[in-house]
Design an enzyme around this catalytic site. Structure first.
Site, PDB file in Angstrom:
ATOM      1  N   ARG A 152       7.189  10.820 -10.488  1.00 57.98           N
ATOM      2  CA  ARG A 152       6.808   9.506  -9.935  1.00 57.98           C
ATOM      3  C   ARG A 152       6.503   8.611 -11.124  1.00 57.98           C
ATOM      4  O   ARG A 152       5.597   8.888 -11.913  1.00 57.98           O
ATOM      5  CB  ARG A 152       5.596   9.610  -9.009  1.00 57.98           C
TER       6      ARG A 152
ATOM      7  N   HIS B 168      12.472   5.136  -3.252  1.00 59.29           N
ATOM      8  CA  HIS B 168      11.563   6.214  -2.803  1.00 59.29           C
ATOM      9  C   HIS B 168      12.329   7.099  -1.813  1.00 59.29           C
ATOM     10  O   HIS B 168      12.032   7.137  -0.622  1.00 59.29           O
ATOM     11  CB  HIS B 168      10.320   5.600  -2.151  1.00 59.29           C
TER      12      HIS B 168
ATOM     13  N   GLN C  72      10.694   9.709   0.772  1.00 62.11           N
ATOM     14  CA  GLN C  72      10.068   9.141   1.960  1.00 62.11           C
ATOM     15  C   GLN C  72      11.096   8.949   3.069  1.00 62.11           C
ATOM     16  O   GLN C  72      10.812   9.161   4.256  1.00 62.11           O
ATOM     17  CB  GLN C  72       9.407   7.803   1.611  1.00 62.11           C
TER      18      GLN C  72
ATOM     19  N   ASP D  61       5.909  -1.990   4.811  1.00 63.32           N
ATOM     20  CA  ASP D  61       5.241  -1.377   3.656  1.00 63.32           C
ATOM     21  C   ASP D  61       4.276  -2.419   3.095  1.00 63.32           C
ATOM     22  O   ASP D  61       4.306  -3.594   3.509  1.00 63.32           O
ATOM     23  CB  ASP D  61       6.317  -0.985   2.616  1.00 63.32           C
TER      24      ASP D  61
ATOM     25  N   CYS E  65       5.322   4.082   5.491  1.00 67.89           N
ATOM     26  CA  CYS E  65       5.232   5.207   4.551  1.00 67.89           C
ATOM     27  C   CYS E  65       3.795   5.536   4.199  1.00 67.89           C
ATOM     28  O   CYS E  65       3.501   6.663   3.802  1.00 67.89           O
ATOM     29  CB  CYS E  65       6.053   4.915   3.305  1.00 67.89           C
TER      30      CYS E  65
ATOM     31  N   ARG F 228       6.721  14.738   5.440  1.00 69.37           N
ATOM     32  CA  ARG F 228       7.013  14.806   3.994  1.00 69.37           C
ATOM     33  C   ARG F 228       7.062  16.275   3.558  1.00 69.37           C
ATOM     34  O   ARG F 228       7.902  16.663   2.746  1.00 69.37           O
ATOM     35  CB  ARG F 228       5.927  14.067   3.195  1.00 69.37           C
TER      36      ARG F 228
HETATM   37  N1  NVA Z   1       6.065   0.279  -2.118  1.00 71.68           N
HETATM   38  C1  NVA Z   1       4.922   1.144  -2.306  1.00 71.68           C
HETATM   39  C2  NVA Z   1       5.180   2.482  -1.704  1.00 71.68           C
HETATM   40  C3  NVA Z   1       4.014   3.450  -1.810  1.00 71.68           C
HETATM   41  C4  NVA Z   1       4.329   4.800  -1.248  1.00 71.68           C
HETATM   42  C5  NVA Z   1       4.604   1.261  -3.793  1.00 71.68           C
HETATM   43  O1  NVA Z   1       5.533   1.400  -4.578  1.00 71.68           O
HETATM   44  O2  NVA Z   1       3.437   1.202  -4.144  1.00 71.68           O
HETATM   45  N1   CP Z   2       4.119   7.455   1.074  1.00 70.21           N
HETATM   46  C1   CP Z   2       3.748   7.945  -0.122  1.00 70.21           C
HETATM   47  O1   CP Z   2       4.557   8.215  -1.002  1.00 70.21           O
HETATM   48  O2   CP Z   2       2.404   8.146  -0.264  1.00 70.21           O
HETATM   49  P1   CP Z   2       1.632   8.520  -1.599  1.00 70.21           P
HETATM   50  O3   CP Z   2       1.694   7.319  -2.514  1.00 70.21           O
HETATM   51  O4   CP Z   2       0.225   8.820  -1.153  1.00 70.21           O
HETATM   52  O5   CP Z   2       2.279   9.710  -2.243  1.00 70.21           O
END
Ligand code: NVA
Ligand code: CP
Length: 311
Positions: A105, A132, A135, A220, A260, A288
């Site tokens: 990540r 992502h 997800q 989101d 998500c 997930r």
């Molecule tokens: N768009 C959000 C998704 C979090 C799971 C982010 O990147 O923070």
């Molecule tokens: N939806 C998702 O990826 O959640 P986290 O940021 O908690 O891993």
């Protein structure tokens, strides 16, 4: 055989993705029926590099490895040499000597591609600024569990043209459904990703019109990780884009709502939306675990058709 990575949904064929969704549902049913008795990953290790925060992704990957009889290593840049400037490619080569797969990540998708190019073990995108895909495996699985095949159905994305939106666009291509992306002007998804999706995706700017008779609504956060400084400006720019029960009322009667998570009640969703029976976000979050088990199994072992029926 070349190492398979999962950096976007386009790294697998449509047919492989459909297999993964069905496999994830089988794995989930097997876990419910027999408990965590399927352990194909004895002594296998997944390295998990987190340069951004996470609850669901960390817990689901770590639990997946534990339930499959393997082990997951949490690596943060604060505690590793990555945070002190060791090159990404060197880190990938070193980890490839020791672990069986790596989950990353991070911010830069190009950085993830550099990592994957140097890795001889499968690399999984656990969120970048651009995508992502993990997800979306859980999201499509949830849609499939609730309503059957998504082929030919219509979903609407309300909000920012961000990493999740890009993965929804790729999902529309791969799983063959229509996607309406409804965003404020100036927050559209990337043009190249949109163009590659052709007529499966349309961009709109009026949320009430966009939800008309859709099968699925999703959204989101307005400010993603790394965009915290834009929070106040975005709250103003996204006025009118909050998903509400009244919006869902304009969709099909059996519409489902996905998010998500984490969610910001009172911003991108109404304060009560997650309590509405049309919201299936807890099932989505739980999926997930099962979807990523199917992904890890596929990347490490290839297709497995037998379990749980023959174990
Ligand atoms: N768009 C959000 C998704 C979090 C799971 C982010 O990147 O923070
Ligand atoms: N939806 C998702 O990826 O959640 P986290 O940021 O908690 O891993």
């Amino acid at each position: 055989m070349a190492t398979r990575h999962f950096l976007t949904l386009l790294d697998l064929s449509s047919e492989e993705l459909r297999y993964l969704i069905q496999r994830a549902i089988s794995i989930k049913n097997g876990l419910k029926a027999h408990g965590p008795s399927y352990s194909p990953f004895s002594n296998r290790t997944l390295a998990m590099i987190f340069e951004k925060s996470s609850t669901r992704t960390r817990v689901s990957f770590e639990t997946a490895m534990a339930q499959f009889g393997g082990h997951a290593l949490f690596l943060s840049p604060r505690d590793t040499q990555l945070g002190r400037g060791e090159p990404i490619g060197d880190t990938a080569r070193v980890l490839s000597e020791m672990v069986d797969a790596v989950m990353v990540r991070t911010f830069s998708h190009a950085g993830l591609e550099t990592f994957a190019a140097a890795s001889t073990v499968p690399v999984i995108n656990a969120l970048t600024d651009d995508y992502h895909p993990c997800q979306l495996l859980a999201d499509v699985m949830t849609w499939t569990e609730k309503r059957g095949s998504i082929r030919g159905r219509t979903a609407v994305w309300i909000g920012d043209g961000n990493n999740m939106c890009h993965s929804w666009i790729n999902a529309a291509r791969q799983f063959d459904f229509q996607l309406r992306v409804c965003c404020p002007r100036g927050y559209e998804p990337r043009q190249d990703i949109l163009e590659a999706a052709g007529d499966r995706v349309t961009v709109l700017h009026d949320p009430m019109a966009a939800v008309d008779k859709v099968d699925l609504v999703t959204t989101d956060v307005w400010a993603s990780m790394g965009q915290e400084a834009e929070q106040v400006k975005r709250e103003a720019d996204f006025a009118g884009f909050q998903v509400t029960e009244a919006m869902l009322d304009r969709a099909k009667p059996d519409v489902i709502f996905l998010h998500c998570l984490p969610a910001h009640r009172g911003e991108e969703i109404s304060t009560t939306l997650l309590d509405d029976p049309r919201a299936v976000v807890w099932q989505e979050a739980g999926n997930r675990l099962h979807a990523q088990k199917a992904l890890l199994e596929f990347l490490l072992l290839g297709r497995v058709e037998s379990w749980p029926t023959q174990h």
